[in-house]
Design a protein around this motif. Structure first.
Motif, PDB file in Angstrom:
ATOM      1  N   GLN A  18       0.860  -1.256   0.071  1.00 53.85           N
ATOM      2  CA  GLN A  18      -0.067   0.051  -0.105  1.00 53.85           C
ATOM      3  C   GLN A  18       0.846   1.365   0.121  1.00 53.85           C
ATOM      4  O   GLN A  18       0.494   2.190  -0.729  1.00 53.85           O
ATOM      5  CB  GLN A  18      -0.935  -0.022   1.338  1.00 53.85           C
ATOM      6  N   LEU A  19       2.225   1.140   0.580  1.00 56.37           N
ATOM      7  CA  LEU A  19       2.854   2.246   0.723  1.00 56.37           C
ATOM      8  C   LEU A  19       3.437   2.724  -0.698  1.00 56.37           C
ATOM      9  O   LEU A  19       3.369   3.847  -0.919  1.00 56.37           O
ATOM     10  CB  LEU A  19       4.101   1.960   1.571  1.00 56.37           C
ATOM     11  N   LEU A  20       3.737   1.866  -1.542  1.00 57.75           N
ATOM     12  CA  LEU A  20       4.270   1.940  -2.784  1.00 57.75           C
ATOM     13  C   LEU A  20       3.140   2.551  -3.593  1.00 57.75           C
ATOM     14  O   LEU A  20       3.396   3.270  -4.627  1.00 57.75           O
ATOM     15  CB  LEU A  20       4.634   0.496  -3.491  1.00 57.75           C
ATOM     16  N   LYS A  21       1.758   2.070  -3.472  1.00 56.83           N
ATOM     17  CA  LYS A  21       0.546   2.656  -4.156  1.00 56.83           C
ATOM     18  C   LYS A  21       0.516   3.970  -3.835  1.00 56.83           C
ATOM     19  O   LYS A  21       0.400   4.944  -4.498  1.00 56.83           O
ATOM     20  CB  LYS A  21      -0.510   1.896  -4.006  1.00 56.83           C
ATOM     21  N   LEU A  22       0.475   4.230  -2.423  1.00 53.55           N
ATOM     22  CA  LEU A  22      -0.016   5.731  -2.049  1.00 53.55           C
ATOM     23  C   LEU A  22       1.233   6.762  -2.158  1.00 53.55           C
ATOM     24  O   LEU A  22       1.059   7.866  -2.362  1.00 53.55           O
ATOM     25  CB  LEU A  22      -0.053   5.773  -0.470  1.00 53.55           C
ATOM     26  N   SER A  28      -1.288   0.177  -8.330  1.00 51.46           N
ATOM     27  CA  SER A  28      -2.165  -0.658  -7.374  1.00 51.46           C
ATOM     28  C   SER A  28      -1.564  -1.322  -6.366  1.00 51.46           C
ATOM     29  O   SER A  28      -0.373  -1.637  -6.473  1.00 51.46           O
ATOM     30  CB  SER A  28      -3.167  -1.176  -8.356  1.00 51.46           C
ATOM     31  N   GLY A  29      -2.313  -1.770  -5.365  1.00 53.45           N
ATOM     32  CA  GLY A  29      -1.982  -2.590  -4.522  1.00 53.45           C
ATOM     33  C   GLY A  29      -1.365  -3.902  -4.885  1.00 53.45           C
ATOM     34  O   GLY A  29      -0.443  -4.514  -4.536  1.00 53.45           O
ATOM     35  N   ILE A  35       5.806  -6.327  -7.277  1.00 52.62           N
ATOM     36  CA  ILE A  35       6.880  -5.615  -7.226  1.00 52.62           C
ATOM     37  C   ILE A  35       7.654  -6.204  -5.960  1.00 52.62           C
ATOM     38  O   ILE A  35       8.902  -6.313  -6.072  1.00 52.62           O
ATOM     39  CB  ILE A  35       6.862  -4.027  -7.126  1.00 52.62           C
ATOM     40  N   VAL A  36       7.130  -6.188  -4.872  1.00 56.75           N
ATOM     41  CA  VAL A  36       7.748  -6.691  -3.593  1.00 56.75           C
ATOM     42  C   VAL A  36       8.086  -8.293  -3.812  1.00 56.75           C
ATOM     43  O   VAL A  36       9.433  -8.456  -3.309  1.00 56.75           O
ATOM     44  CB  VAL A  36       6.667  -6.454  -2.425  1.00 56.75           C
ATOM     45  N   ALA A  37       7.303  -8.963  -4.451  1.00 56.10           N
ATOM     46  CA  ALA A  37       7.310 -10.319  -4.608  1.00 56.10           C
ATOM     47  C   ALA A  37       8.652 -10.685  -5.575  1.00 56.10           C
ATOM     48  O   ALA A  37       9.448 -11.452  -5.287  1.00 56.10           O
ATOM     49  CB  ALA A  37       6.123 -10.929  -5.043  1.00 56.10           C
ATOM     50  N   SER A  38       8.930  -9.715  -6.378  1.00 57.10           N
ATOM     51  CA  SER A  38      10.149  -9.799  -7.384  1.00 57.10           C
ATOM     52  C   SER A  38      11.477  -9.537  -6.553  1.00 57.10           C
ATOM     53  O   SER A  38      12.490  -9.851  -7.374  1.00 57.10           O
ATOM     54  CB  SER A  38      10.050  -8.521  -8.493  1.00 57.10           C
ATOM     55  N   ALA A  64      14.104   1.288  -6.928  1.00 57.60           N
ATOM     56  CA  ALA A  64      14.564   1.696  -8.408  1.00 57.60           C
ATOM     57  C   ALA A  64      14.930   3.151  -8.211  1.00 57.60           C
ATOM     58  O   ALA A  64      14.496   4.267  -8.917  1.00 57.60           O
ATOM     59  CB  ALA A  64      13.207   1.371  -9.043  1.00 57.60           C
ATOM     60  N   GLY A  65      15.828   3.532  -7.115  1.00 58.64           N
ATOM     61  CA  GLY A  65      16.131   4.750  -7.308  1.00 58.64           C
ATOM     62  C   GLY A  65      15.653   5.837  -6.324  1.00 58.64           C
ATOM     63  O   GLY A  65      15.791   6.925  -6.189  1.00 58.64           O
ATOM     64  N   HIS A  66      14.360   5.327  -5.800  1.00 55.89           N
ATOM     65  CA  HIS A  66      13.350   6.181  -4.803  1.00 55.89           C
ATOM     66  C   HIS A  66      13.553   5.778  -3.337  1.00 55.89           C
ATOM     67  O   HIS A  66      13.621   4.480  -3.288  1.00 55.89           O
ATOM     68  CB  HIS A  66      11.761   6.055  -5.417  1.00 55.89           C
ATOM     69  N   VAL A  67      13.769   6.835  -2.614  1.00 58.85           N
ATOM     70  CA  VAL A  67      13.790   6.239  -1.336  1.00 58.85           C
ATOM     71  C   VAL A  67      12.534   7.015  -0.533  1.00 58.85           C
ATOM     72  O   VAL A  67      12.479   8.318  -0.385  1.00 58.85           O
ATOM     73  CB  VAL A  67      15.119   6.741  -0.585  1.00 58.85           C
ATOM     74  N   ILE A  68      11.749   6.119   0.205  1.00 57.45           N
ATOM     75  CA  ILE A  68      10.714   6.747   0.867  1.00 57.45           C
ATOM     76  C   ILE A  68      11.030   6.726   2.562  1.00 57.45           C
ATOM     77  O   ILE A  68      11.188   5.716   2.846  1.00 57.45           O
ATOM     78  CB  ILE A  68       9.440   5.762   0.819  1.00 57.45           C
TER      79      ILE A  68
END
Length: 73
Positions: A18-22, A28-29, A35-38, A64-68
């Protein structure tokens, strides 16, 4: 060069997919779960494969180069 995203947490935690989606890193979730499973996502520097891992304030998620940076809301 990484792009930093600050995410203010509204509760105790947010599920990783959900964090990746938000934050707009996926559509989407369900896409977030794939993506997480990969194996493409790290939490605090370690690969995280649990799709609904609870991410709490103070943790950092990278994809992929993004840091949350998850902050207390």
């Amino acid at each position: 060069m990484s792009q930093h995203i600050d995410f203010p947490l509204e509760g105790d935690y947010v599920e990783l997919n959900q964090l990746l989606k938000l934050t707009g890193l996926c559509d989407s979730g369900g896409a977030g779960k794939a993506i997480v499973a990969s194996g493409a996502v790290t939490v605090d520097g370690a690969v995280e494969l649990r799709k609904t891992c609870k991410v709490r304030a103070g943790q950092a998620v990278a994809l992929a180069g993004h840091v949350i940076h998850v902050t207390a809301g």
